[in-house]
Write a protein that holds these residues in place. Structure first.
Motif, PDB file in Angstrom:
ATOM      1  N   VAL A 119       0.850  -1.335   0.186  1.00  0.00           N
ATOM      2  CA  VAL A 119      -0.032  -0.009  -0.040  1.00  0.00           C
ATOM      3  C   VAL A 119       0.666   1.214   0.017  1.00  0.00           C
ATOM      4  O   VAL A 119       0.734   2.354  -0.783  1.00  0.00           O
ATOM      5  N   SER A 120       1.871   1.428   0.835  1.00  0.00           N
ATOM      6  CA  SER A 120       2.878   2.482   0.969  1.00  0.00           C
ATOM      7  C   SER A 120       3.418   2.661  -0.418  1.00  0.00           C
ATOM      8  O   SER A 120       3.593   3.853  -0.996  1.00  0.00           O
ATOM      9  N   SER A 121       4.249   1.545  -0.973  1.00  0.00           N
ATOM     10  CA  SER A 121       4.838   1.754  -2.019  1.00  0.00           C
ATOM     11  C   SER A 121       3.803   2.113  -3.298  1.00  0.00           C
ATOM     12  O   SER A 121       4.228   2.872  -4.351  1.00  0.00           O
ATOM     13  N   ALA A 122       2.712   1.690  -3.470  1.00  0.00           N
ATOM     14  CA  ALA A 122       1.716   2.078  -4.315  1.00  0.00           C
ATOM     15  C   ALA A 122       1.374   3.377  -4.088  1.00  0.00           C
ATOM     16  O   ALA A 122       1.400   4.584  -5.133  1.00  0.00           O
ATOM     17  N   GLN A 123       1.354   4.172  -3.016  1.00  0.00           N
ATOM     18  CA  GLN A 123       1.018   5.416  -2.791  1.00  0.00           C
ATOM     19  C   GLN A 123       2.172   6.308  -3.345  1.00  0.00           C
ATOM     20  O   GLN A 123       2.095   7.393  -3.888  1.00  0.00           O
ATOM     21  N   THR A 124       3.469   5.670  -3.250  1.00  0.00           N
ATOM     22  CA  THR A 124       4.630   6.571  -3.679  1.00  0.00           C
ATOM     23  C   THR A 124       4.490   6.690  -5.418  1.00  0.00           C
ATOM     24  O   THR A 124       4.941   7.907  -5.595  1.00  0.00           O
ATOM     25  N   GLN A 125       3.537   5.892  -6.107  1.00  0.00           N
ATOM     26  CA  GLN A 125       3.363   6.271  -7.357  1.00  0.00           C
ATOM     27  C   GLN A 125       2.480   7.275  -7.816  1.00  0.00           C
ATOM     28  O   GLN A 125       2.008   7.616  -8.821  1.00  0.00           O
ATOM     29  N   THR A 126       1.546   7.968  -6.651  1.00  0.00           N
ATOM     30  CA  THR A 126       0.741   8.987  -6.795  1.00  0.00           C
ATOM     31  C   THR A 126       1.472  10.314  -6.864  1.00  0.00           C
ATOM     32  O   THR A 126       2.746  10.383  -6.853  1.00  0.00           O
ATOM     33  N   GLU A 169       1.498  12.628  -4.744  1.00  0.00           N
ATOM     34  CA  GLU A 169       2.018  13.115  -3.364  1.00  0.00           C
ATOM     35  C   GLU A 169       3.308  13.319  -3.132  1.00  0.00           C
ATOM     36  O   GLU A 169       4.203  12.134  -3.498  1.00  0.00           O
ATOM     37  N   HIS A 170       4.117  14.260  -2.816  1.00  0.00           N
ATOM     38  CA  HIS A 170       5.450  14.214  -2.724  1.00  0.00           C
ATOM     39  C   HIS A 170       5.879  13.523  -1.575  1.00  0.00           C
ATOM     40  O   HIS A 170       5.357  13.371  -0.588  1.00  0.00           O
ATOM     41  N   PHE A 171       7.165  13.057  -1.676  1.00  0.00           N
ATOM     42  CA  PHE A 171       7.862  11.965  -0.729  1.00  0.00           C
ATOM     43  C   PHE A 171       7.651  12.735   0.687  1.00  0.00           C
ATOM     44  O   PHE A 171       7.384  12.029   1.382  1.00  0.00           O
ATOM     45  N   VAL A 172       8.264  13.952   0.813  1.00  0.00           N
ATOM     46  CA  VAL A 172       8.271  14.610   2.035  1.00  0.00           C
ATOM     47  C   VAL A 172       6.794  14.681   2.497  1.00  0.00           C
ATOM     48  O   VAL A 172       6.788  14.867   3.925  1.00  0.00           O
ATOM     49  N   PRO A 185       3.949  23.404   3.981  1.00  0.00           N
ATOM     50  CA  PRO A 185       3.007  23.705   3.137  1.00  0.00           C
ATOM     51  C   PRO A 185       3.058  24.704   2.331  1.00  0.00           C
ATOM     52  O   PRO A 185       2.351  24.992   1.193  1.00  0.00           O
ATOM     53  N   LYS A 186       4.023  25.924   2.802  1.00  0.00           N
ATOM     54  CA  LYS A 186       4.158  26.954   1.786  1.00  0.00           C
ATOM     55  C   LYS A 186       5.191  26.577   0.597  1.00  0.00           C
ATOM     56  O   LYS A 186       5.453  27.621   0.152  1.00  0.00           O
ATOM     57  N   TRP A 187       5.853  25.550   0.756  1.00  0.00           N
ATOM     58  CA  TRP A 187       6.945  25.137  -0.128  1.00  0.00           C
ATOM     59  C   TRP A 187       6.444  24.719  -1.481  1.00  0.00           C
ATOM     60  O   TRP A 187       5.381  24.244  -1.485  1.00  0.00           O
ATOM     61  N   ASP A 188       7.095  25.123  -2.671  1.00  0.00           N
ATOM     62  CA  ASP A 188       6.824  24.440  -3.925  1.00  0.00           C
ATOM     63  C   ASP A 188       7.722  23.461  -3.991  1.00  0.00           C
ATOM     64  O   ASP A 188       8.326  22.948  -3.145  1.00  0.00           O
ATOM     65  N   LYS A 189       7.615  22.684  -5.325  1.00  0.00           N
ATOM     66  CA  LYS A 189       8.225  21.372  -5.315  1.00  0.00           C
ATOM     67  C   LYS A 189       9.810  21.499  -5.488  1.00  0.00           C
ATOM     68  O   LYS A 189      10.254  20.385  -4.666  1.00  0.00           O
TER      69      LYS A 189
END
Length: 515
Positions: free
Chosen positions: A423-430, A432-435, A487-491
């Protein structure tokens, strides 16, 4: 029944003074937390409790215990100077009360139960994929290298292009050291700081390359300060030298004026030793003057292509060369692909220009039908086979066999769970940024907050923000304070935090990524 080696470790910890034992406990807690263990209870340091905790965490594996002790020692060296003292317990002659001497003592005398698995050639899935650095698993024909060095874990600095990595390490004094990332070794006369990175053979060989010489290991660009503190360098090679004429081995040294060949002071099973190096570019070459061809220590890498149809695997045969493994791994991660947990060592050394095919009773498609084992440099794209199957439910068994005599050189059994995302690895493919995705885990488990803040100073954080974060008492509180800004950061800002985490906490990042 007492675990083998427990009494030796306990004796060493009892020899430490109270202050030094507390310091050891604090650093041990940091290391174990980084490796996913629970925090050590906030109670007075007890040698017996710390010994049992360490053995439980490492499951009695001597190699794992030594790795933890070396990580603890590295952290202690970075902190305020401390001197370990005796408390009256008997210590073997010549063994001081320092953690460094404890590690040396363990190397000579410990024999934990887990070492039996190592001797049988079994490989932990969390271990270095290319096998034991000192030769236990690399080749059944070659002897283990004598005088095992102290393993060092370098700081990794990415270049301005974001790709080329430079390794930096400070050697604290005289001794024999070897890099955990590259297998490059150093004999130091005194304290010295060394920087090194992989070089590109094809940028230097065009002028002199002939069929008479064969590249036999990575090319390194090395700098040391002070240079005279390094008595010798141990350059890794991938040749199986059993019965070979070692006089054919030379070290290529590239300088501004051109290239020279230097004779190694010593040729070892997995390294060539050069005394009093002047530093620049060095790599091992082999004289192809006669037959039969030299044997090559080899590994097989198997990757699962995450975004390909059904189950698609990429299979590589490469020399046991860290620079080539890293190049393949970097390429596959971008695909993205994931390394499948299989045994990597071939059953025997191979020869370049030999051909191999896949044999299997399973319903698979293989493209191309055969793969040539070639001496392709790390900077070039390595050849691979693509193995495809529609059905992995019952597992997949296959082997690599020599095309001519049909003898197997490697076998694998891929289970369904080996090529199924958690599940956690699958979410990595979304998207959402790692941090952001691993916020809570990173807050709880990142210990090297100050060094991460140093990496973020300027492009991401200003001085006032850094001072505010460092004012917090614990690493957890510092990370929570840092995450108030995320939350205020860009990619780009998040990418910089990710790179800093990867440099300072690579095992944790790889664990969270499911690698």
């Amino acid at each position: 029944m007492e675990a083998p080696g427990r009494s030796d470790l306990l004796r060493k910890l009892k020899a430490l003074g109270k202050e030094e034992l507390e310091g050891f406990k604090d650093k041990l807690s940091e290391v174990l937390l980084e490796r996913g263990s629970e925090p050590i209870p906030v109670t007075p340091a007890d040698p017996a409790a710390l010994t049992d905790l360490l053995l439980r965490h490492c499951r009695g594996d001597s190699k794992a215990v030594l790795k933890v002790l070396e990580d603890v020692e590295a952290r202690l060296r970075k902190g305020p100077k401390s001197h370990f003292t005796h408390s009256g317990d008997e210590i073997p002659p010549g063994e001081g009360g320092t953690l460094a001497s404890a590690i040396a003592f363990m190397k000579r005398h410990l024999s934990f139960t887990g070492s039996k698995a190592e001797a049988a050639g079994k490989q932990s899935r969390k271990e270095d994929p290319t096998g034991d650095s000192w030769g236990t698993d690399k080749c059944k024909l070659c002897p283990r290298e004598e005088d095992p060095p102290e393993e060092i874990h370098p700081e990794t600095v990415r270049g301005t292009d974001g790709n080329q990595e430079t390794y930096r390490v400070h050697l604290p004094g005289a001794g024999l050291f070897r890099c955990s990332e590259t297998e490059l070794g150093f004999e130091a006369r005194a304290a010295v700081t060394v920087q090194y990175r992989y070089g590109f053979w094809d940028q230097h060989l065009s002028v002199w390359s002939t069929p008479k010489w064969m590249i036999a290991g990575p090319l390194f660009s090395i700098q040391a300060e002070p240079a005279g503190a390094v008595a010798a360098i141990h350059l890794p090679h991938f040749l199986c030298l059993r019965g070979a004429d070692t006089s054919r081995m030379q070290i290529a040294h590239f300088i501004e004026e051109g290239m020279t060949l230097e004779k190694p002071m010593q040729v070892r099973p997995f390294h060539a030793v050069l005394e009093n190096p002047s530093f620049s570019l060095y790599g091992v070459v082999w004289g192809n003057r006669s037959k039969p061809p030299i044997l090559i220590h080899s590994i097989v890498l198997l990757y699962w292509a995450l975004k390909m149809a059904k189950t698609t695997l990429h299979l590589y045969i490469i020399p046991n060369d860290h620079s080539r493994f890293k190049a393949v791994d970097d390429y596959e991660k971008k695909c993205p692909s994931r390394l499948v947990s299989t045994s990597l060592q071939t059953y025997k050394p191979l020869t370049f220009d030999s051909h191999y095919v896949v044999s299997s009773q399973s319903n698979i498609e293989v493209t191309p039908k055969e793969l040539e084992f070639c001496n392709i440099q790390a900077e070039c794209l390595q050849s691979f086979m693509e193995i495809y199957t529609k059905d992995i439910q019952g597992g997949l068994e296959f082997s690599l066999v020599e095309k001519i005599n049909k003898g197997p050189i490697w076998e694998a059994h891929v289970r369904p769970e080996d090529v199924t995302l958690s599940v956690s690895s699958a979410q990595t493919q979304t998207d959402e940024h790692f941090v952001s995705q691993h916020r809570e885990q990173l807050i709880q488990r990142v210990m090297a907050v100050d060094s991460i803040l140093d990496s973020l100073y300027g492009p991401v954080l200003d001085l006032e923000q850094i001072q505010s974060i460092r004012a917090e008492r614990s690493s957890v509180e510092k990370m929570r304070k840092l995450y108030e800004l995320v939350p205020k950061w860009d990619k780009d800002c998040k990418d910089r935090l990710y790179q800093a985490l990867k440099e300072k906490h690579r095992p944790l990042v790889e664990e969270l990524e499911g690698i």
